[in-house]
Write an enzyme that holds these catalytic residues in place. Structure first.
Site, short mmCIF file in Angstrom:
data_model
loop_
_atom_site.label_atom_id
_atom_site.label_comp_id
_atom_site.label_asym_id
_atom_site.label_seq_id
_atom_site.Cartn_x
_atom_site.Cartn_y
_atom_site.Cartn_z
N ASP A 109 -20.27 -25.91 -17.46
CA ASP A 109 -19.24 -26.17 -18.48
C ASP A 109 -18.09 -26.99 -17.88
O ASP A 109 -17.60 -27.96 -18.49
CB ASP A 109 -18.73 -24.87 -19.12
N LYS A 134 -24.94 -22.33 -13.63
CA LYS A 134 -24.10 -21.34 -14.32
C LYS A 134 -24.35 -19.99 -13.63
O LYS A 134 -24.70 -18.98 -14.26
CB LYS A 134 -24.48 -21.32 -15.82
N ASP A 169 -27.03 -37.13 -21.64
CA ASP A 169 -26.60 -37.80 -22.87
C ASP A 169 -25.08 -38.01 -22.84
O ASP A 169 -24.57 -39.04 -23.30
CB ASP A 169 -26.98 -36.98 -24.12
N ASP A 228 -30.52 -32.37 -19.32
CA ASP A 228 -30.77 -33.05 -20.59
C ASP A 228 -29.44 -33.32 -21.30
O ASP A 228 -29.15 -34.44 -21.74
CB ASP A 228 -31.66 -32.12 -21.45
#
Ligand code: ATP
Length: 328
Positions: free
Chosen positions: A199, A168, A227, A223
């Site tokens: 994003d 980012k 997922d 992390d």
């Protein structure tokens, strides 16, 4: 080879014995050191992980880890975060490719690896909690960024020789530092690279997962993205991971302790079994590792699956079927 066995809590206590039954089917010369770590131990002794546990683990070559339930203690320090730091397991490697017959939310083929920095970033542990404010310092060092980028490049070499650096950097100075170090390491290694803002990456991973090969990113972003990746790969019950340093390694399913299904004997053991496959690869036992992949594919094709995959088989049914099929 000496392996610390840490089932932990919840379904960790079910999927790790199941995965060990598959490992045992190979009859390899392995010494297993069982260790109690986690919420259960915290309830019994007031400590989830002791210095003695760390010393016993450091005396092993690697760890097979289940999952840990977070104790309800405001001063609790994450066991996994501590283990990753103490053993300097700086690279969290999570491969994602759909297994045969698994129903996917997006009907795409893909095969990518997320390489997540595991010891710095938002999980630096440098934190302050005050009455009216709280601070967490996001720490990224040149050494930390270089070694994770080197790992990503090493993984990319036998694959498509390309890495995607996720950051980012348009907002965070620490991430422009991360990006610059990673792209420098890629150039030095003759690996091509592209960049994605985290994003945009979260969005694109769902729409175009087939575009990606080796993705390298910082701790918290990795992390979260992994997922998300588990969801597009068919579910948490299927996805393994390796935490690797220069000396030690720890292998664990991506999922947590799943208290909602713990004790029912229905947890999917495949993520833990594929974590054993990653452990065998790390040990150099390539044929055994491949034989696990084949056995898992066969068992899935036969429809021997747990309820999370629409089946009615138990954890042990699935691991028994896989254990019977390995080495064939
Ligand atoms: P923790 O607090 O330990 O992270 P959690 O329940 O918040 O536990 P997960 O353990 O990752 O997080 O579980 C998220 C959901 O996925 C739960 O509904 C759980 O039942 C399901 N799940 C996770 N792992 C498995 C598995 N191996 N087999 C079947 N379902 C699973």
């Amino acid at each position: 080879m000496k392996i610390a066995i840490v089932p932990g809590d919840g379904i960790g206590k079910e999927v790790i014995p199941a995965a060990l039954s598959v490992l045992d089917a190979f009859g390899l010369d392995i010494e297993k050191i069982p260790l109690e770590i986690g919420y259960g131990k915290w309830k019994r002794t007031g400590s989830a992980l002791t210095d003695d546990d760390i010393n016993l683990i450091k005396d092993c070559d690697c760890v097979l880890f289940g999952a840990i339930t977070t104790p309800p203690d405001p001063n609790y320090r994450s066991v996994l975060v501590r283990l990753r730091k103490e053993l300097d397991l700086y690279a969290n490697i999570r491969p994602f490719s759909p297994l045969k017959t698994v129903k996917l939310p997006c009907a795409k083929k893909f095969d990518f690896v997320i390489v997540r920095e595991n010891t710095e970033g938002m999980y630096s542990g440098v934190e302050e909690l005050h009455e009216d404010a709280a601070y967490t310092t996001r720490v990224l060092t040149r050494k930390g960024c270089e070694r994770i980028a080197e790992r990503a490049c090493a993984l990319a070499k036998p694959r498509k020789k390309n890495i995607t650096v996720v950051h980012k950097a348009n907002v965070l100075k620490s991430d422009s530092f991360f990006r610059d170090v990673c792209t420098g390491v890629a150039k030095r290694n003759g690996i091509s690279y592209n960049e994605m803002l985290v994003d945009a990456m979260a969005y694109d991973l769902i729409l175009r997962p087939e575009k990606y090969d080796v993705i390298v990113t910082t701790n918290l972003f990795g992390d979260i993205l992994s997922d998300e990746a588990a969801a597009i790969a068919g579910g948490l019950g299927l996805c393994p991971s390796a935490n690797v340093g220069d000396r030690y390694a720890l292998f664990e399913p991506i999922h947590g302790s799943a208290p909602d299904i713990a004790g029912k004997g229905i947890a999917n053991p495949i993520a833990a079994i594929l974590s054993v496959r990653m452990m065998l690869e790390w040990m150099g036992e390539m044929e055994s590792a491949k034989s696990i992949s084949r056995a898992v594919d066969n068992v899935l094709q036969q429809g021997i699956v747990t309820p999370d995959m629409g089946g009615s088989y138990s954890t042990v049914d699935v691991s028994d079927a896989i254990a019977k099929m390995v080495n064939r």
